[in-house]
Design a protein around this motif. Structure first.
Motif, PDB file in Angstrom:
ATOM      1  N   GLN A  12      45.887  51.193  32.653  1.00 21.28           N
ATOM      2  CA  GLN A  12      47.130  50.420  32.595  1.00 21.28           C
ATOM      3  C   GLN A  12      47.298  49.610  33.872  1.00 21.28           C
ATOM      4  O   GLN A  12      47.332  50.147  34.982  1.00 21.28           O
ATOM      5  CB  GLN A  12      48.324  51.355  32.408  1.00 21.28           C
ATOM      6  N   ASN A  13      47.338  48.286  33.690  1.00 20.52           N
ATOM      7  CA  ASN A  13      47.633  47.342  34.786  1.00 20.52           C
ATOM      8  C   ASN A  13      46.680  47.500  35.967  1.00 20.52           C
ATOM      9  O   ASN A  13      47.081  47.475  37.135  1.00 20.52           O
ATOM     10  CB  ASN A  13      49.078  47.513  35.270  1.00 20.52           C
ATOM     11  N   ASP A  15      44.113  46.534  38.742  1.00 20.78           N
ATOM     12  CA  ASP A  15      43.720  45.402  39.584  1.00 20.78           C
ATOM     13  C   ASP A  15      42.630  45.881  40.525  1.00 20.78           C
ATOM     14  O   ASP A  15      42.658  47.024  40.995  1.00 20.78           O
ATOM     15  CB  ASP A  15      44.894  44.892  40.428  1.00 20.78           C
ATOM     16  N   VAL A  30      42.151  41.727  36.963  1.00 16.66           N
ATOM     17  CA  VAL A  30      43.551  41.308  37.046  1.00 16.66           C
ATOM     18  C   VAL A  30      44.367  41.943  35.915  1.00 16.66           C
ATOM     19  O   VAL A  30      44.192  41.604  34.738  1.00 16.66           O
ATOM     20  CB  VAL A  30      43.682  39.772  36.968  1.00 16.66           C
ATOM     21  N   ASP A  31      45.197  42.899  36.255  1.00 15.06           N
ATOM     22  CA  ASP A  31      46.203  43.440  35.337  1.00 15.06           C
ATOM     23  C   ASP A  31      45.603  43.851  33.978  1.00 15.06           C
ATOM     24  O   ASP A  31      46.111  43.489  32.922  1.00 15.06           O
ATOM     25  CB  ASP A  31      47.312  42.397  35.126  1.00 15.06           C
ATOM     26  N   SER A  33      44.791  46.312  30.982  1.00 14.54           N
ATOM     27  CA  SER A  33      45.212  47.509  30.258  1.00 14.54           C
ATOM     28  C   SER A  33      44.289  47.696  29.060  1.00 14.54           C
ATOM     29  O   SER A  33      43.965  46.730  28.364  1.00 14.54           O
ATOM     30  CB  SER A  33      46.667  47.381  29.794  1.00 14.54           C
ATOM     31  N   GLY A  68      47.325  50.138  39.828  1.00 12.32           N
ATOM     32  CA  GLY A  68      47.240  50.454  38.410  1.00 12.32           C
ATOM     33  C   GLY A  68      46.925  51.920  38.166  1.00 12.32           C
ATOM     34  O   GLY A  68      46.724  52.701  39.102  1.00 12.32           O
ATOM     35  N   HIS A 226      40.598  38.674  33.730  1.00 15.96           N
ATOM     36  CA  HIS A 226      41.553  39.010  32.686  1.00 15.96           C
ATOM     37  C   HIS A 226      40.817  39.490  31.435  1.00 15.96           C
ATOM     38  O   HIS A 226      39.822  38.890  31.034  1.00 15.96           O
ATOM     39  CB  HIS A 226      42.417  37.809  32.329  1.00 15.96           C
TER      40      HIS A 226
END
Length: 234
Positions: A12-13, A15, A30-31, A33, A68, A226
């Motif tokens: 989850q999230n 980085d 990057v972020d 999940s 994260g 991403h």
């Protein structure tokens, strides 16, 4: 196709920033999940430099995220000390690499046995367990050969047997067909798909090889750190 079961991995999230304290930090992940369930095979595609290998390193507890959460079997691994993390990784994560990473000075069966040894297990029972794994993967006839005598496909079968030695719930593969010809690559991906379904492993594969994508339950795409679900026919 069997329905995936319990959740093995939940990120989850996430980085990952390299060189955070330098003038030119690089954010490789990057972020992100992601969750992967038992019995599920997920392929992560994307161009070189998109962050795929960095993400795989995070998921496999090889590196820690900059921020994260990462849970494997409900264990929040980002909070573990380095020693505890290494112990957890050995028991719960199996790795398969494009370059195989077999130890050239050990025989095939010894390459599998060494994972048991690292976990503190040895003796005749371990040798038998290693032999059984090689039999299941149809490479037992090469048990007493050294890696240099094997074809690429045979080496990857040994690498898969090694990854399965401690019966980990999570398998991570980095371009497992990248060094193989078409037929060997197909055999390896079929084997990984079978491992996911029959052994109920959560399997994540980083790959550029679009010929193997029909084996996946999901195909994700990574771009500039991403992660997203790739649209059909993209």
């Amino acid at each position: 196709m069997n329905t995936p079961q319990y959740r093995v991995l939940h990120a989850q999230n996430l980085d990952k920033i390299y060189g955070e304290k330098t003038p030119n930090p690089v954010q490789a992940v990057v972020d992100v999940s992601l969750e992967i369930k038992a019995g599920e095979l997920v392929i992560i595609s994307g161009p070189n430099g998109s962050g795929k290998t960095s993400l795989l390193s995070l998921l496999g507890c090889m590196t820690k995220p900059s921020s994260g959460s990462l849970r494997i079997l409900q264990q929040e691994v980002t909070r573990l000390s380095q020693d505890k993390l290494s112990e957890f990784r050995l028991k719960n994560v199996g790795f398969i690499f494009q370059t195989f990473r077999l130890l050239e000075f050990l025989t095939v069966v010894e390459n599998v046995e060494i994972i048991f040894n690292l976990a503190g297990r040895s003796g005749a029972g371990v040798r038998r367990r290693a032999q059984l794994l090689l039999e299941e993967l149809n490479i037992d006839r090469r048990a007493h050969f050294f890696p240099k005598a094997l074809s690429g496909g045979e080496k990857q079968r040994v690498a898969i047997a090694r990854a399965l030695a401690n019966d980990p719930p999570l398998l991570l593969a980095d371009e497992p067909t990248g060094s193989l010809d078409y037929h060997s690559g197909q055999a390896v991906i079929e084997l990984l798909a079978t491992v996911a379904k029959e052994r109920k492993k959560a399997v994540a594969i980083v790959s550029h090889d679009r010929r193997i994508e029909h084996y996946a339950d999901r195909i994700l795409h990574m771009e500039d750190g991403h992660l997203s679900l790739r649209p059909p026919h993209a």
